[in-house]
Design an enzyme around this catalytic site. Structure first.
Site, PDB file in Angstrom:
ATOM      1  N   HIS A 217      46.267 -42.109  32.116  1.00 42.15           N
ATOM      2  CA  HIS A 217      46.678 -41.761  33.437  1.00 42.15           C
ATOM      3  C   HIS A 217      47.101 -40.359  33.666  1.00 42.15           C
ATOM      4  CE1 HIS A 217      49.413 -42.185  36.908  1.00 42.15           C
ATOM      5  NE2 HIS A 217      48.528 -42.711  37.630  1.00 42.15           N
ATOM      6  N   SER A 218      46.633 -39.711  34.763  1.00 42.58           N
ATOM      7  CA  SER A 218      47.305 -38.723  35.127  1.00 42.58           C
ATOM      8  C   SER A 218      47.211 -37.542  34.108  1.00 42.58           C
ATOM      9  CB  SER A 218      48.535 -38.751  35.912  1.00 42.58           C
ATOM     10  OG  SER A 218      49.075 -37.647  36.529  1.00 42.58           O
ATOM     11  N   ILE A 219      48.434 -36.853  33.944  1.00 42.14           N
ATOM     12  CA  ILE A 219      48.570 -35.663  32.942  1.00 42.14           C
ATOM     13  C   ILE A 219      48.160 -36.352  31.351  1.00 42.14           C
ATOM     14  CG2 ILE A 219      50.887 -35.857  32.356  1.00 42.14           C
ATOM     15  CD1 ILE A 219      50.803 -32.638  32.786  1.00 42.14           C
ATOM     16  N   ALA A 221      45.682 -37.418  30.580  1.00 41.93           N
ATOM     17  CA  ALA A 221      44.308 -37.105  30.306  1.00 41.93           C
ATOM     18  C   ALA A 221      44.015 -35.950  29.505  1.00 41.93           C
ATOM     19  CB  ALA A 221      43.437 -37.076  31.610  1.00 41.93           C
ATOM     20  N   GLY A 244      44.925 -35.656  35.528  1.00 44.04           N
ATOM     21  CA  GLY A 244      45.553 -34.618  36.037  1.00 44.04           C
ATOM     22  C   GLY A 244      45.344 -33.347  35.003  1.00 44.04           C
TER      23      GLY A 244
END
Length: 385
Positions: A217-219, A221, A244
């Site tokens: 999820h998000s950063i 990644a 992100g």
């Protein structure tokens, strides 16, 4: 005896009252029932290195890993590994702020062996070297409201008005919001050092558990992307819930205005070296320019120019991004997909609205229809085993 009986009666009444209001933090009461899938739990620290200090040898850069095994037995052929986003920790995959079944439990129900990590320097992850891991805030209530739980109130982009899935009001002093905001903790401001440690410990984890589907999820990644570069044979698929952030830039605090855009990720999607073809020795050899009109509904993107360099190792791993219809990411996730396509990665983009899953913000896996989102991920895994 009377005093003892009275105490017992008061205790029973207190439990009964708590059970009647199991919202947010109130669910900690003994009378509140858990909705999580039955499982056994083990924990490990993977990777790390000894560093000599004045007090003796310390261990740096070890990765905290929880292993969750469904009580009904493992039925899927490959495990999943869950990578949390910035400002949170691995606990974000467990129960939701309003105490519905968490994302990890959905996959336990599907029969997966589930691994949850706390990234190095975050939560229970190693942060011994405080000179390298200079910490910054995870989120403020204001950032959370504007970017995650109630973007419709700020109305910074037109899609925000579709946001309907956050449980509760999404603003401060709502018990569900307060429970969620309490999960934010400091994270490192030195993503370069964190990436290097995650690359080493992450591939060590996969070498121990075998080829796995990585869900981020998000950063978070950043890390499956790097593991796809370093040990692609051990990554069965790279599944990103609102990855992100964007090529060569960052939207600070999930902002959507051009003011919130800063230079970042000199290697395109990462802060540290990845393998390009034709090869380069320094990120400065990548040339790029801003493409497209920049509007609140659809942001412009940096794309490569001149010699278009490919990502051959990363291209070996199947990649998919999932984006909510009301999230800020719906305005700029195309930048990630377009950049990867240009670099030779056959990236798939699932807009959840195209699957009749609507109204989701950035933390869709915690929102009211999270079970449907888990179902989309499960179906993708089955189709790409």
């Amino acid at each position: 005896m009377i005093s003892s009986n009275l105490f017992s009666l008061v205790s029973l009444v207190s439990v009964a009252l708590a059970a009647a209001d199991c919202i947010g933090i109130n669910a900690i009461a003994p009378g509140c029932t858990s909705r999580e899938a039955l499982h056994s739990r083990d924990l490990f620290y993977v990777g790390g290195r000894y560093v000599a200090g004045a007090a003796g040898n310390l261990t740096y850069d070890q990765l905290y890993v929880e292993k969750l095994t469904p009580a009904t037995g493992v039925k899927q052929s490959k495990p999943i590994v869950l990578f949390h986003g910035g400002g949170t920790s691995g606990v974000t995959w467990l129960n939701t702020p309003d105490n519905r079944k968490g994302f990890a439990s959905h996959f336990l129900d599907y029969g997966y062996q589930v691994y949850i990590v706390d990234q190095t320097s975050v939560g229970r992850g190693s942060a011994e070297d405080l000179n390298d891991y200079v910490m910054r805030i995870g989120s403020t209530a204001e950032i959370t409201e504007k970017g995650f739980t109630a973007p419709e109130l700020t109305d910074a982009y037109p899609q925000s008005q579709q946001h309907t899935q956050w449980p509760g009001t999404g603003v401060r002093d709502d018990p569900i919001f307060d429970a969620f905001e309490s999960t934010f903790i400091p994270l490192t401001s030195n993503l370069t050092v964190q990436e290097l440690s995650m690359r080493s410990s992450g591939c060590q984890l996969l070498s121990l558990i075998g080829s796995s589907f990585l869900i981020s999820h998000s950063i978070g990644a950043l890390h499956p992307f790097l593991l796809s570069n370093d040990c692609p044979s051990l990554v069965a698929g790279n599944i990103n819930l609102e990855p992100g952030n964007i090529p060569f830039q960052s939207y600070v605090g999930n902002a959507t205005s051009s003011v919130g855009r800063t230079s970042a990720r000199p290697w395109g999607m990462t802060n540290t070296r990845v393998t390009y073809d034709p090869p380069i020795s320094n990120s400065s050899e990548l040339t790029y320019e801003l493409i497209g009109d920049d509007t609140s509904a659809k942001r412009s993107c940096y794309m490569q120019t001149g010699t278009i360099r490919k990502l051959p190792a990363i291209a070996k791993v199947k990649y998919v991004a999932l984006t909510g219809s009301a999230s800020p990411h719906i305005t700029y996730e195309h930048c990630v997909i377009d950049f990867l396509h240009q670099a030779g990665v056959a990236a798939e983009w699932i807009k959840l609205a195209d699957r009749d899953i609507t109204g989701n913000g950035h933390f869709g896996y915690l929102e009211k229809n999270s079970a449907q989102i888990a179902g989309v991920v499960h179906d993708w895994i089955l189709a790409n085993c």
